[in-house]
Design a protein around this motif. Structure first.
Motif, short mmCIF file in Angstrom:
data_model
loop_
_atom_site.label_atom_id
_atom_site.label_comp_id
_atom_site.label_asym_id
_atom_site.label_seq_id
_atom_site.Cartn_x
_atom_site.Cartn_y
_atom_site.Cartn_z
N TYR A 30 -20.84 -51.24 7.85
CA TYR A 30 -20.93 -52.11 9.02
C TYR A 30 -20.97 -51.25 10.28
CZ TYR A 30 -19.54 -55.60 5.61
OH TYR A 30 -19.48 -56.40 4.50
N GLU A 31 -21.59 -51.78 11.32
CA GLU A 31 -21.69 -51.06 12.57
C GLU A 31 -20.58 -51.49 13.53
OE1 GLU A 31 -25.11 -51.15 15.73
OE2 GLU A 31 -25.69 -49.88 14.02
N ILE A 32 -19.96 -50.51 14.17
CA ILE A 32 -18.99 -50.77 15.23
C ILE A 32 -19.69 -50.47 16.55
CG2 ILE A 32 -16.78 -50.12 16.24
CD1 ILE A 32 -15.91 -49.16 13.45
N ASP A 33 -19.78 -51.49 17.40
CA ASP A 33 -20.46 -51.35 18.68
C ASP A 33 -19.50 -51.57 19.83
OD1 ASP A 33 -22.95 -51.00 17.48
OD2 ASP A 33 -23.44 -53.13 17.57
N ALA A 66 -25.37 -47.57 25.38
CA ALA A 66 -26.27 -47.93 24.29
C ALA A 66 -26.08 -47.06 23.05
CB ALA A 66 -27.72 -47.85 24.76
N LYS A 67 -25.58 -45.85 23.23
CA LYS A 67 -25.39 -44.94 22.11
C LYS A 67 -23.95 -44.99 21.55
CE LYS A 67 -28.78 -41.71 23.90
NZ LYS A 67 -29.03 -40.37 24.44
N MET A 68 -23.13 -45.88 22.10
CA MET A 68 -21.72 -45.94 21.69
C MET A 68 -21.61 -46.78 20.42
SD MET A 68 -18.51 -46.56 24.14
CE MET A 68 -16.86 -46.45 23.51
N LYS A 69 -21.78 -46.13 19.29
CA LYS A 69 -21.78 -46.80 17.99
C LYS A 69 -21.04 -45.93 16.98
CE LYS A 69 -26.23 -48.99 18.82
NZ LYS A 69 -25.75 -50.30 19.11
#
Length: 127
Positions: free
Chosen positions: A105-108, A118-121
């Motif tokens: 899963y992605e943490i945004d 925008a790149k903070m993932k």
């Protein structure tokens, strides 16, 4: 006669005060027991600073209750674990979650925090 009335009132007030004191102590003990039980849970700690998380990948076990927490090192951030309905911010920094579905899963960061937002993932792997 007045001395007896004051004496009885004094004794009743003292008894009432002791009752309130012991009730407060009981409430505090229950809160400490609940906190101790929560601290035994596995933890997923996500620390956010300006335009990055403290790790690129996080791992948790499937089916196990986990305490998820967000700490802010720099700036103001809010996170969402996409697809799991987990959202944390400065007002609600912790949540107990049971991750039932294994997967990635992605943490945004969901709070615009500047030029690198925008790149903070990061990724969460549920095993």
């Amino acid at each position: 006669m007045q001395k007896w009335i004051f004496f009885v009132l004094f004794i009743l007030a003292g008894a009432l005060g002791l009752g309130v004191l012991f009730q407060d102590i009981s409430d505090r003990q229950e809160a400490q027991e609940a906190e101790a039980a929560a601290s035994k849970l596995p933890q997923l700690k996500v620390a956010a600073s300006n335009w990055q998380f403290d790790a690129t990948d996080y791992k948790v076990k499937s089916g196990q209750p986990t305490k998820v927490s967000l700490s802010l090192k720099e700036g103001v951030h809010a996170i969402e674990i996409v697809g799991l309905g987990v959202k944390l911010d400065k007002d609600n920094p912790t949540k107990e979650v049971t991750f039932d579905k294994p997967g990635t899963y992605e943490i945004d960061c969901v709070l615009p925090c500047g030029e690198g937002h925008a790149k903070m993932k990061a990724k969460l792997v549920v095993e």
